[in-house]
Design a protein around this motif. Structure first.
Motif, PDB file in Angstrom:
ATOM      1  N   LEU A 192      -0.299   1.260  -7.617  1.00 20.17           N
ATOM      2  CA  LEU A 192       0.853   2.159  -7.573  1.00 20.17           C
ATOM      3  C   LEU A 192       1.641   1.902  -6.296  1.00 20.17           C
ATOM      4  CD1 LEU A 192       2.461   4.580  -8.688  1.00 20.17           C
ATOM      5  CD2 LEU A 192       0.820   6.083  -7.492  1.00 20.17           C
ATOM      6  N   SER A 193       2.933   1.672  -6.460  1.00 21.01           N
ATOM      7  CA  SER A 193       3.824   1.449  -5.314  1.00 21.01           C
ATOM      8  C   SER A 193       4.894   2.548  -5.307  1.00 21.01           C
ATOM      9  CB  SER A 193       4.498   0.073  -5.388  1.00 21.01           C
ATOM     10  OG  SER A 193       3.536  -0.950  -5.398  1.00 21.01           O
ATOM     11  N   LEU A 194       5.130   3.148  -4.127  1.00 21.67           N
ATOM     12  CA  LEU A 194       6.149   4.187  -3.938  1.00 21.67           C
ATOM     13  C   LEU A 194       7.272   3.634  -3.084  1.00 21.67           C
ATOM     14  CD1 LEU A 194       3.772   7.231  -3.221  1.00 21.67           C
ATOM     15  CD2 LEU A 194       4.736   6.495  -5.415  1.00 21.67           C
ATOM     16  N   GLY A 203       4.795   3.089   0.430  1.00 24.23           N
ATOM     17  CA  GLY A 203       3.367   3.309   0.235  1.00 24.23           C
ATOM     18  C   GLY A 203       2.862   2.537  -0.986  1.00 24.23           C
ATOM     19  N   ARG A 204       1.647   2.015  -0.865  1.00 29.28           N
ATOM     20  CA  ARG A 204       1.065   1.250  -1.978  1.00 29.28           C
ATOM     21  C   ARG A 204      -0.439   1.464  -1.956  1.00 29.28           C
ATOM     22  NH1 ARG A 204       3.053  -4.508  -1.654  1.00 29.28           N
ATOM     23  NH2 ARG A 204       4.872  -3.583  -2.671  1.00 29.28           N
ATOM     24  N   PRO A 238       3.036   9.525   0.926  1.00 31.64           N
ATOM     25  CA  PRO A 238       3.052   8.987   2.288  1.00 31.64           C
ATOM     26  C   PRO A 238       4.249   9.476   3.112  1.00 31.64           C
ATOM     27  CG  PRO A 238       3.692   7.307   0.730  1.00 31.64           C
ATOM     28  CD  PRO A 238       3.264   8.504  -0.075  1.00 31.64           C
ATOM     29  N   ALA A 239       5.371   9.760   2.424  1.00 32.75           N
ATOM     30  CA  ALA A 239       6.569  10.234   3.125  1.00 32.75           C
ATOM     31  C   ALA A 239       7.366  11.105   2.179  1.00 32.75           C
ATOM     32  CB  ALA A 239       7.420   9.060   3.619  1.00 32.75           C
ATOM     33  N   ALA A 244      11.052   6.786  -6.033  1.00 37.43           N
ATOM     34  CA  ALA A 244      10.758   5.847  -7.141  1.00 37.43           C
ATOM     35  C   ALA A 244       9.309   5.378  -7.031  1.00 37.43           C
ATOM     36  CB  ALA A 244      11.718   4.654  -7.094  1.00 37.43           C
ATOM     37  N   PHE A 245       8.805   4.876  -8.101  1.00 33.37           N
ATOM     38  CA  PHE A 245       7.421   4.378  -8.130  1.00 33.37           C
ATOM     39  C   PHE A 245       7.324   3.288  -9.228  1.00 33.37           C
ATOM     40  CE2 PHE A 245       7.756   7.830 -11.088  1.00 33.37           C
ATOM     41  CZ  PHE A 245       7.051   7.420 -12.199  1.00 33.37           C
TER      42      PHE A 245
END
Length: 250
Positions: A192-194, A203-204, A238-239, A244-245
């Protein structure tokens, strides 16, 4: 009394000329007649003895200079004893190989092939060309195969991320996907990537099946071909700028 006549002696001149005084010739010895071949054969038949003069037998030494030497006869061929000769040398037709021996050779070759396939089944099962053969073999021999691993064969059906009410910085993630492979697969790992509003990744995280399925689910299970699954889990943001993700299957 009269004197006896003394024999005359040769003069000095005759002695110097090398002329010996004449002496009386020796009486010739009688020569035995040589018997002809017919007479010799008759004498042998009658049992008589034939005396052959030594000077009539030519010596081998005298003839060696005048006669050509005859070539030596060829050496006789050496043959092995009958108990040492092979069937081909003895003239017997070669024996045909029994059919049961060919059957034993084929069975041993097949057994060796099966052993190679079973011992190397993990590598062979990871190839789409050889997996059906190894799978059929393990069905007969009741051996286990590692699950097929093809992350690109998973397709995402739906996804959603939203904040958890009353828990600032906590996100609720829900996703559903389906196995499009020809064989069953193990649960995939989810990456998952943000990202923020500018598209930058903030964040990942990679989640293993035990993390997103929970302790109550069977993380060692498999998804059959065409089977879909839905997962739901929470994670900390994370922030605050996450907008998006994206998901990736591994």
């Amino acid at each position: 009394m009269s004197d006896k006549p003394t024999p005359s002696q040769p003069s000095l001149a005759t002695f110097l000329q090398g002329q010996a005084p004449a002496t009386a010739p020796l009486p010739a010895e009688p020569v035995a007649p040589v018997a002809s071949d017919q007479e010799a054969a008759q004498a042998l038949h009658e049992g008589g003895d034939i005396t052959v003069a030594d000077d009539l037998i030519p010596s081998q030494q005298a003839n060696s200079d005048t006669l050509d030497e005859e070539p030596a006869p060829p050496a006789p061929a050496v043959t092995a004893p009958s108990f040492m000769r092979t069937e081909r040398q003895a003239g017997a037709p070669p024996r045909a190989t029994p059919r049961w021996q060919w059957g034993v050779v084929a069975a041993l070759g097949l057994l060796l092939l099966v052993q190679v396939l079973v011992a190397d089944r993990a590598r062979l099962a990871a190839d789409a060309g050889t997996r059906p053969l190894v799978s059929a073999l393990c069905t007969v021999l009741r051996c286990t195969l590692p699950a097929w691993h093809e992350p690109s064969a998973y397709s995402m059906l739906s996804r959603e991320i939203r904040p958890v009410p009353g828990q600032p910085g906590v996100l609720q993630v829900q996703a559903s996907f389906r196995n499009e492979a020809r064989w069953e697969q193990a649960w995939p790992a989810l990456r998952l990537s943000l990202s923020d509003a500018d598209g930058r990744v903030i964040g990942r995280r990679t989640l293993q099946p035990a993390e997103y399925l929970g302790p109550a689910a069977d993380a060692q299970g498999r998804l059959a071909p065409g089977q879909s699954a839905q997962v739901s889990f929470r994670l900390r943001e994370p922030a605050a700028a996450t907008v998006a993700f994206s998901f990736e299957f591994q």
